[in-house]
Design a protein around this motif. Structure first.
Motif, mmCIF file in Angstrom:
data_model
loop_
_atom_site.group_PDB
_atom_site.id
_atom_site.type_symbol
_atom_site.label_atom_id
_atom_site.label_comp_id
_atom_site.label_asym_id
_atom_site.label_seq_id
_atom_site.Cartn_x
_atom_site.Cartn_y
_atom_site.Cartn_z
ATOM 1 N N ARG A 38 23.527 -7.815 -28.405
ATOM 2 C CA ARG A 38 23.579 -6.877 -27.280
ATOM 3 C C ARG A 38 22.469 -7.225 -26.298
ATOM 4 N NH1 ARG A 38 24.625 -0.828 -28.906
ATOM 5 N NH2 ARG A 38 24.417 -0.827 -26.667
ATOM 6 N N LYS A 39 22.703 -6.917 -25.041
ATOM 7 C CA LYS A 39 21.697 -7.190 -24.012
ATOM 8 C C LYS A 39 21.594 -5.987 -23.091
ATOM 9 C CE LYS A 39 22.565 -12.104 -24.048
ATOM 10 N NZ LYS A 39 23.482 -12.067 -25.164
ATOM 11 N N ASP A 40 20.376 -5.685 -22.684
ATOM 12 C CA ASP A 40 20.112 -4.668 -21.678
ATOM 13 C C ASP A 40 19.533 -5.369 -20.460
ATOM 14 O OD1 ASP A 40 20.889 -2.585 -23.359
ATOM 15 O OD2 ASP A 40 18.867 -2.285 -24.115
ATOM 16 N N TYR A 41 19.661 -4.724 -19.313
ATOM 17 C CA TYR A 41 19.178 -5.312 -18.072
ATOM 18 C C TYR A 41 18.287 -4.305 -17.345
ATOM 19 C CZ TYR A 41 23.199 -8.208 -19.119
ATOM 20 O OH TYR A 41 24.111 -9.022 -19.752
ATOM 21 N N THR A 42 17.224 -4.812 -16.771
ATOM 22 C CA THR A 42 16.367 -4.022 -15.899
ATOM 23 C C THR A 42 16.298 -4.768 -14.586
ATOM 24 O OG1 THR A 42 15.040 -3.347 -17.803
ATOM 25 C CG2 THR A 42 14.099 -2.978 -15.620
ATOM 26 N N ASP A 43 16.523 -4.044 -13.480
ATOM 27 C CA ASP A 43 16.455 -4.725 -12.189
ATOM 28 C C ASP A 43 15.455 -4.024 -11.279
ATOM 29 O OD1 ASP A 43 18.025 -2.481 -11.686
ATOM 30 O OD2 ASP A 43 19.245 -3.502 -10.203
ATOM 31 N N PHE A 44 14.896 -4.807 -10.371
ATOM 32 C CA PHE A 44 13.909 -4.341 -9.405
ATOM 33 C C PHE A 44 14.375 -4.775 -8.023
ATOM 34 C CE2 PHE A 44 11.738 -4.853 -13.404
ATOM 35 C CZ PHE A 44 10.954 -3.719 -13.501
ATOM 36 N N ASN A 45 14.700 -3.809 -7.169
ATOM 37 C CA ASN A 45 15.072 -4.113 -5.789
ATOM 38 C C ASN A 45 13.832 -4.529 -5.025
ATOM 39 O OD1 ASN A 45 17.787 -3.480 -6.080
ATOM 40 N ND2 ASN A 45 17.402 -1.318 -5.721
ATOM 41 N N TYR A 46 14.014 -5.355 -4.014
ATOM 42 C CA TYR A 46 12.878 -5.823 -3.229
ATOM 43 C C TYR A 46 12.238 -4.696 -2.422
ATOM 44 C CZ TYR A 46 14.262 -10.494 -4.572
ATOM 45 O OH TYR A 46 14.567 -11.612 -5.302
ATOM 46 N N GLN A 47 12.985 -3.622 -2.135
ATOM 47 C CA GLN A 47 12.406 -2.486 -1.435
ATOM 48 C C GLN A 47 11.379 -1.767 -2.309
ATOM 49 O OE1 GLN A 47 15.792 -2.825 -1.693
ATOM 50 N NE2 GLN A 47 16.610 -2.894 0.362
ATOM 51 N N ASP A 48 11.492 -1.903 -3.643
ATOM 52 C CA ASP A 48 10.582 -1.236 -4.574
ATOM 53 C C ASP A 48 9.323 -2.044 -4.853
ATOM 54 O OD1 ASP A 48 12.484 0.756 -4.741
ATOM 55 O OD2 ASP A 48 13.392 -0.057 -6.569
ATOM 56 N N ILE A 49 9.249 -3.265 -4.360
ATOM 57 C CA ILE A 49 8.112 -4.143 -4.627
ATOM 58 C C ILE A 49 7.209 -4.175 -3.403
ATOM 59 C CG2 ILE A 49 7.414 -6.501 -5.167
ATOM 60 C CD1 ILE A 49 10.114 -6.824 -6.610
ATOM 61 N N ALA A 50 5.915 -3.887 -3.611
ATOM 62 C CA ALA A 50 4.955 -3.852 -2.501
ATOM 63 C C ALA A 50 4.358 -5.234 -2.228
ATOM 64 C CB ALA A 50 3.845 -2.850 -2.797
ATOM 65 N N ASN A 51 4.077 -5.996 -3.286
ATOM 66 C CA ASN A 51 3.407 -7.280 -3.110
ATOM 67 C C ASN A 51 3.709 -8.175 -4.305
ATOM 68 O OD1 ASN A 51 1.796 -9.204 -1.906
ATOM 69 N ND2 ASN A 51 -0.112 -8.369 -2.685
ATOM 70 N N VAL A 52 3.551 -9.467 -4.117
ATOM 71 C CA VAL A 52 3.733 -10.430 -5.198
ATOM 72 C C VAL A 52 2.541 -11.381 -5.193
ATOM 73 C CG1 VAL A 52 5.149 -11.969 -3.784
ATOM 74 C CG2 VAL A 52 5.323 -12.084 -6.254
#
Length: 161
Positions: free
Chosen positions: A54-68
């Motif tokens: 089984r696999k689960d996924y977590t995603d992060f939209n670019y609008q939710d990211i402040a800096n890299v």
């Protein structure tokens, strides 16, 4: 870069394209990640469990990211994404330097694409087209420095305006 798995292709949006797929063990605090997928709309983390059945996924939209931030080592690097809503930063650890550099570049490019309207200028007005009051400036009588309109004291010498 490995071939994108079929299960990832099924969860992509209609205009979403995979830009980078990294398959390896990456350890994030409290999360065991099988692979990382960087698309043109989000970052997807793939979590295996139940012996990989089984696999689960977590995603992060670019609008939710402040800096890299890229922390580059001799052989391996870490890409750290600071989230806007606080909490633990998204950390992609132990990536080979070449994959980390590609991921950093793609994430930075997508951050600019998705966040440019918010940094375009004051109140959504593009820079250079602001109201005359916002562009007006005065000259300090004491030191001759330029002081923005609305300032009560000179930023250079502290003299009252």
């Amino acid at each position: 870069m490995d071939e994108t798995p079929e299960d990832i292709a099924k969860i992509l949006g209609p205009n979403e394209q995979v830009e980078l797929y990294i398959r390896q063990k990456i350890y994030h605090p409290k999360i065991n990640i099988d692979s990382v997928v960087v698309t043109n709309e989000r970052i997807i983390l793939r979590h295996p469990h139940t012996l990989g059945l089984r696999k689960d996924y977590t995603d992060f939209n670019y609008q939710d990211i402040a800096n890299v931030v890229l922390d580059k080592g001799l052989v391996r690097s870490t890409v750290r994404c600071t989230l806007r809503l606080g909490g633990e930063p998204l950390a992609l650890n132990d990536l080979p330097n070449s994959d980390a550099e590609k991921a950093y570049g793609l994430i930075r490019e997508n951050l600019v694409r998705y966040q440019a309207p918010f940094t375009a200028g004051y109140a959504g007005i593009p820079m250079g087209q602001q109201a005359p009051a916002a562009q007006a400036s005065r000259v300090c009588a004491k030191c001759g420095a330029t002081v923005a309109a609305g300032q009560r004291f000179c930023g250079s010498c502290g003299a009252p305006m």
